[in-house]
Design an enzyme around this catalytic site. Structure first.
Site, mmCIF file in Angstrom:
data_model
loop_
_atom_site.group_PDB
_atom_site.id
_atom_site.type_symbol
_atom_site.label_atom_id
_atom_site.label_comp_id
_atom_site.label_asym_id
_atom_site.label_seq_id
_atom_site.Cartn_x
_atom_site.Cartn_y
_atom_site.Cartn_z
ATOM 1 N N GLY A 1 0.831 -1.206 0.000
ATOM 2 C CA GLY A 1 0.000 0.000 0.000
ATOM 3 C C GLY A 1 0.856 1.243 0.000
ATOM 4 O O GLY A 1 0.588 2.225 0.709
ATOM 5 N N ALA A 2 1.918 1.224 -0.834
ATOM 6 C CA ALA A 2 2.998 2.210 -0.696
ATOM 7 C C ALA A 2 2.975 3.344 -1.705
ATOM 8 O O ALA A 2 3.883 4.168 -1.703
ATOM 9 C CB ALA A 2 4.343 1.491 -0.782
ATOM 10 N N VAL B 1 -2.506 -7.532 -2.822
ATOM 11 C CA VAL B 1 -1.962 -8.256 -1.667
ATOM 12 C C VAL B 1 -2.987 -9.160 -0.987
ATOM 13 O O VAL B 1 -2.629 -9.981 -0.145
ATOM 14 C CB VAL B 1 -1.332 -7.296 -0.640
ATOM 15 N N TYR C 1 -13.455 -3.288 9.987
ATOM 16 C CA TYR C 1 -12.137 -2.659 10.133
ATOM 17 C C TYR C 1 -11.510 -2.991 11.490
ATOM 18 O O TYR C 1 -10.331 -3.352 11.570
ATOM 19 C CB TYR C 1 -12.291 -1.149 9.968
ATOM 20 N N ALA D 1 -10.431 -6.633 11.714
ATOM 21 C CA ALA D 1 -9.193 -6.852 10.971
ATOM 22 C C ALA D 1 -7.995 -6.295 11.726
ATOM 23 O O ALA D 1 -6.969 -6.966 11.868
ATOM 24 C CB ALA D 1 -9.291 -6.207 9.588
ATOM 25 N N LYS D 2 -8.105 -5.076 12.233
ATOM 26 C CA LYS D 2 -6.967 -4.438 12.905
ATOM 27 C C LYS D 2 -6.664 -5.100 14.246
ATOM 28 O O LYS D 2 -5.510 -5.148 14.685
ATOM 29 C CB LYS D 2 -7.227 -2.945 13.092
#
Length: 249
Positions: free
Chosen positions: A13-14, A66, A157, A160-161
């Site tokens: 995610g860069a 990814v 979210y 997931a985190k």
């Protein structure tokens, strides 16, 4: 001597936002960087070229989903072959699809879990033997204060985190005897393209939760990641470092 000179860093995610700031900071510290993102090819190439030109290091872009296991295995294998291995893995890729649970679709749930959590399984597994062979390495996973506290309308979210934190601690235990550190960074309210698009009332409510009274910058996250990627943090593993202006203290 730059702290990361001679190291190869892979950042997901860069191409923009926090991910770009991380890749740029690692490059500033001397690392060669490989940027994974699902953005348009020209945007990713431009991001890598900017880093290479400004920091004087090797910087490459590879377009990669990814959340796709096979795509990650193929792309990481190519990086290891071309760059001679991976020393630093930064898992930053993530998205939001916020809704209260009652209104959340299965698609929204699956998409966020796949990109924000499964992607980290994919990349860590793809680099696992590489790290074991080197008997050294740094894995830094970007979590969130939402994964520590929970947050209304973010069931996907926060799940997931929170999973990222558990995964981080498990990988840290598995790889500790191999000389590999695995840590997580939990950002709070950070200035990004996403927060820039928030309406003023929502932004005001967000800032009211920050004891320091202002939002952080992507560079604040990047600085923490660079520390964890360096030998300055060689005896830190399985840790979650909040960069949140005090939200979750």
């Amino acid at each position: 001597m730059a702290k990361l000179e001679g190291k190869v860093a892979l950042v997901t995610g860069a191409a923009r936002g926090i991910g770009f700031a991380i890749a740029d900071k690692l490059a500033q510290e001397g690392a060669s960087v490989v940027l994974f993102d699902l953005c348009a090819e020209e945007d990713g190439v431009a991001a890598a070229a900017k880093i290479a030109q400004e920091r004087g290091v090797t910087a490459k872009f590879q377009r990669c989903d990814v959340s796709n296991y096979e795509a990650v295995q193929t792309n990481v294998k190519a990086v290891i072959k071309e760059m001679g291995g991976v020393d630093i893995l930064v898992n930053n890729a993530g998205i939001c699809r916020d809704k209260v649970l009652l209104a959340m679709s299965e698609q929204d749930w699956d998409l966020v879990l796949n990109i924000n959590l499964k992607s980290m399984f994919n990349t860590i597994k793809a680099c696992y033997r590489n790290f074991m062979k080197k008997k050294a390495g740094k894995i830094i996973n970007i979590s969130s204060v939402s994964g520590l506290m929970g947050n209304a309308a973010q069931a996907n979210y926060t799940a997931a985190k929170g999973g990222v934190i558990a995964l981080t601690k498990t990988v840290a235990r598995e790889l500790a005897t191999r000389g590999v550190n695995c840590n997580a960074v939990a950002p709070g309210a950070i200035e990004t393209p996403m927060t820039a698009s928030m309406d003023q009332e929502a932004l005001k409510a967000l800032l009211a939760t920050v004891p320091m009274g202002h939002m952080g910058k992507a560079e604040d996250i990047a600085n923490c990641v660079a520390f964890l990627a360096s030998d300055d943090a060689k005896y830190i593993t399985g840790e979650v470092i909040r960069v949140d202006g005090g939200i979750a203290m």
